[in-house]
Design a protein around this motif. Structure first.
Motif, PDB file in Angstrom:
ATOM      1  N   ARG A   1       1.515  45.287 -16.282  1.00 58.74           N
ATOM      2  CA  ARG A   1       0.954  46.243 -16.472  1.00 58.74           C
ATOM      3  C   ARG A   1       1.187  47.392 -16.078  1.00 58.74           C
ATOM      4  NH1 ARG A   1      -3.659  44.446 -20.521  1.00 58.74           N
ATOM      5  NH2 ARG A   1      -3.359  42.158 -20.919  1.00 58.74           N
ATOM      6  N   LEU A   2       1.117  47.520 -15.074  1.00 62.88           N
ATOM      7  CA  LEU A   2       1.058  48.706 -14.352  1.00 62.88           C
ATOM      8  C   LEU A   2       2.471  49.526 -13.949  1.00 62.88           C
ATOM      9  CD1 LEU A   2      -2.380  48.987 -11.962  1.00 62.88           C
ATOM     10  CD2 LEU A   2      -1.797  49.897 -14.380  1.00 62.88           C
TER      11      LEU A   2
ATOM     12  N   ALA B   1      -8.095  61.709 -12.303  1.00 65.02           N
ATOM     13  CA  ALA B   1      -7.093  61.351 -13.762  1.00 65.02           C
ATOM     14  C   ALA B   1      -6.587  59.751 -13.669  1.00 65.02           C
ATOM     15  CB  ALA B   1      -6.088  62.480 -13.984  1.00 65.02           C
ATOM     16  N   PHE B   2      -5.840  59.434 -12.390  1.00 62.71           N
ATOM     17  CA  PHE B   2      -4.806  58.266 -12.210  1.00 62.71           C
ATOM     18  C   PHE B   2      -6.451  57.158 -12.462  1.00 62.71           C
ATOM     19  CE2 PHE B   2      -2.536  55.817  -8.673  1.00 62.71           C
ATOM     20  CZ  PHE B   2      -1.862  55.324  -9.723  1.00 62.71           C
ATOM     21  N   VAL B   3      -7.677  56.987 -12.171  1.00 59.04           N
ATOM     22  CA  VAL B   3      -8.091  55.856 -12.392  1.00 59.04           C
ATOM     23  C   VAL B   3      -8.039  55.784 -14.088  1.00 59.04           C
ATOM     24  CG1 VAL B   3      -9.998  56.328 -12.129  1.00 59.04           C
ATOM     25  CG2 VAL B   3      -9.881  54.283 -11.239  1.00 59.04           C
TER      26      VAL B   3
ATOM     27  N   GLY C   1      -6.925  52.494 -18.580  1.00 57.17           N
ATOM     28  CA  GLY C   1      -6.891  51.746 -19.825  1.00 57.17           C
ATOM     29  C   GLY C   1      -5.536  51.064 -20.212  1.00 57.17           C
ATOM     30  N   ALA C   2      -4.922  51.206 -18.625  1.00 59.97           N
ATOM     31  CA  ALA C   2      -3.670  49.714 -18.738  1.00 59.97           C
ATOM     32  C   ALA C   2      -3.923  48.122 -19.073  1.00 59.97           C
ATOM     33  CB  ALA C   2      -3.218  50.335 -18.117  1.00 59.97           C
ATOM     34  N   LEU C   3      -5.181  48.412 -18.127  1.00 60.90           N
ATOM     35  CA  LEU C   3      -6.159  47.083 -17.738  1.00 60.90           C
ATOM     36  C   LEU C   3      -7.376  46.894 -18.271  1.00 60.90           C
ATOM     37  CD1 LEU C   3      -5.157  47.307 -13.998  1.00 60.90           C
ATOM     38  CD2 LEU C   3      -4.059  46.499 -15.189  1.00 60.90           C
ATOM     39  N   GLN C   4      -6.696  47.471 -19.281  1.00 64.14           N
ATOM     40  CA  GLN C   4      -8.981  47.196 -20.235  1.00 64.14           C
ATOM     41  C   GLN C   4      -9.267  45.996 -20.756  1.00 64.14           C
ATOM     42  OE1 GLN C   4      -9.178  50.106 -23.757  1.00 64.14           O
ATOM     43  NE2 GLN C   4     -11.565  49.894 -23.250  1.00 64.14           N
TER      44      GLN C   4
ATOM     45  N   THR D   1     -11.183  51.388 -10.517  1.00 65.67           N
ATOM     46  CA  THR D   1     -11.906  51.729  -9.603  1.00 65.67           C
ATOM     47  C   THR D   1     -11.895  53.168  -7.946  1.00 65.67           C
ATOM     48  OG1 THR D   1     -14.350  53.093  -8.942  1.00 65.67           O
ATOM     49  CG2 THR D   1     -13.613  50.979  -7.767  1.00 65.67           C
ATOM     50  N   HIS D   2     -11.906  54.443  -7.865  1.00 66.30           N
ATOM     51  CA  HIS D   2     -11.312  55.326  -6.577  1.00 66.30           C
ATOM     52  C   HIS D   2     -12.622  55.306  -5.792  1.00 66.30           C
ATOM     53  CE1 HIS D   2     -11.816  59.651  -6.917  1.00 66.30           C
ATOM     54  NE2 HIS D   2     -12.127  58.830  -8.924  1.00 66.30           N
TER      55      HIS D   2
END
Length: 271
Positions: free
Chosen positions: A98-99, A163-165, A170-173, A179-180
């Protein structure tokens, strides 16, 4: 929390340690006093197990640790992993798929063997312990998900971490947690439901301690679940705005011994 806490939980980097990764004498003394009266202290960190010796050598005695953002609960006295909740190989493969589709140029590393070892793609930028014997580049994309991993790490060049997280989450919902814990553009991915709060809840239940009696300290977004779960969540002044916003209180910064200063309310130094 008017009464002294029954369990103290603290993040390490940016919270307990100063910016040069040292533990101040004041903080070391506060932790020793707590141990002396029998109140348990647990480190709750994004760090892997292999990075804990750098902390333990500065403590009077090693403390239990919840590592990899809640995925691993570790007893340093017996060198035993009490609990692990990794991403299964098939889940790792789907997350990576997905990523790769969502984030151009993304590269990955995985923390395996309960975070005692790391495997990374050849183009993944190593920022720390690059020469450590436990770190090795993989030879093919399939090796990334050849074994369960307690954490998947994702980078894609220079990125705004918040923003990246959001893009990754969103892609992995519904599939995994994202997290970061730094400002370097690194996103840390765990199995769904695995957070610092979940790891700490398991540990507290093992000790028979209710969440209302837990005092927790943190500084970064990966600490938010833990601080909102604990009976009292305290941010250090240098913490991320999202952490200071949700905390019950804000103490002094890590450079100003904020954790020690707060703990001295309940465990004052002897005259």
């Amino acid at each position: 929390m008017g009464e002294p806490p029954r369990l103290v939980a603290t993040d390490i980097d940016g919270t307990l340690l100063r910016d040069d990764r040292t533990l101040s004498p004041r903080t070391a003394a506060a932790l020793a006093r707590i141990a002396a009266v029998g109140t348990p202290v647990v480190l709750v960190t994004g760090r892997p197990i292999r990075w804990l010796p750098l902390v333990y050598e500065q403590l009077a005695e090693p403390l239990p640790a919840i590592c990899a953002n809640g995925a691993v609960v570790y007893d340093p006295v017996t060198d035993e992993v009490l609990r692990a909740d990794p991403l299964a190989p098939e889940l790792l493969a789907e997350v990576a798929r997905r990523l790769r589709a969502e984030v151009p140029g993304v590269s990955f590393a995985v923390e395996i063997v309960d975070s005692r070892q790391m495997r990374h793609e050849a183009h993944y930028p190593l920022r720390w312990d690059a020469d450590h014997e436990a770190i090795r580049a993989i030879g093919s994309p399939e090796e990334l998900h050849a074994a369960p991993a307690v954490k998947l790490l994702a980078r894609a060049g220079e990125q705004d971490p918040d923003a990246f997280v959001r893009v990754v989450a969103g892609a992995l919902q519904g599939l995994a947690e994202a997290t970061h814990s730094s400002y370097s553009g690194l996103v840390e991915i765990s199995a769904a439901g695995v957070t610092k709060a979940a790891g700490l809840a398991w540990y507290a239940a093992r000790l028979g301690i209710d969440e209302r009696d837990v005092l927790a300290f943190g500084d970064m977004p990966n600490d938010v679940p833990m601080l909102t779960w604990a009976g009292r969540g305290v941010a250090v002044a240098n913490g991320h705005p999202a952490v200071r916003e949700i905390a019950d209180e804000v103490t002094a910064s890590n450079e100003e011994d904020g954790v020690a200063a707060y703990l001295e309310r309940f465990f004052p130094p002897t005259a």
